[in-house]
Scaffold this motif. Structure first.
Motif, short mmCIF file in Angstrom:
data_model
loop_
_atom_site.label_atom_id
_atom_site.label_comp_id
_atom_site.label_asym_id
_atom_site.label_seq_id
_atom_site.Cartn_x
_atom_site.Cartn_y
_atom_site.Cartn_z
N UNK A 184 14.48 42.55 37.62
CA UNK A 184 13.69 43.54 38.36
C UNK A 184 13.78 43.29 39.86
N UNK A 185 13.45 44.31 40.60
CA UNK A 185 13.40 44.21 42.05
C UNK A 185 12.36 43.17 42.47
N UNK B 206 22.79 46.37 42.04
CA UNK B 206 24.17 46.65 41.69
C UNK B 206 24.23 46.92 40.19
N UNK B 207 24.54 48.15 39.83
CA UNK B 207 24.70 48.53 38.42
C UNK B 207 23.50 48.12 37.56
N UNK B 208 22.30 48.35 38.07
CA UNK B 208 21.09 48.09 37.29
C UNK B 208 20.56 46.66 37.35
N UNK C 44 19.56 43.24 39.93
CA UNK C 44 19.12 42.96 41.29
C UNK C 44 19.64 41.61 41.75
N UNK C 45 20.01 41.54 43.02
CA UNK C 45 20.57 40.33 43.62
C UNK C 45 19.94 40.11 44.99
N UNK C 46 20.06 38.87 45.47
CA UNK C 46 19.72 38.55 46.85
C UNK C 46 21.02 38.08 47.48
N UNK C 47 21.45 38.76 48.52
CA UNK C 47 22.68 38.42 49.22
C UNK C 47 22.34 37.76 50.55
N UNK C 48 23.03 36.67 50.85
CA UNK C 48 22.88 36.01 52.15
C UNK C 48 24.27 35.60 52.61
#
Length: 82
Positions: A30-31, A12-14, A16-20
């Protein structure tokens, strides 16, 4: 048939997140950092009735792909844990 709980690595907009299930973890720079933390989360946030899985969008095809999956819960057809 078993149920799954998905941990999804997203950008999201540069960042990285983990969504659960609507709860975001991050941001990560970073990814790769998001994948590492997402795998850690999926391994430690156990759900007795669902199999945890980590998903990320494939760089080449753009299609989602599963990177990791935990053990399948041992649930009988009646829904009782064993």
């Amino acid at each position: 048939m078993h149920k799954s709980r998905w941990f999804i690595v997203i950008e999201v907009k540069g960042s990285w997140f983990v969504d659960c299930e609507g709860k975001s973890h991050g941001p990560f720079r970073t990814k790769e950092e998001a994948i590492l933390d997402g795998t850690r989360l999926a391994r430690t946030l156990n759900d007795a009735e669902r199999q945890n899985e980590l998903w990320v969008k494939d760089d080449a095809s753009g299609a989602p792909r599963r990177l990791w999956s935990g053990p399948v819960p041992n649930v009988s057809a009646s829904g009782v844990m064993h």
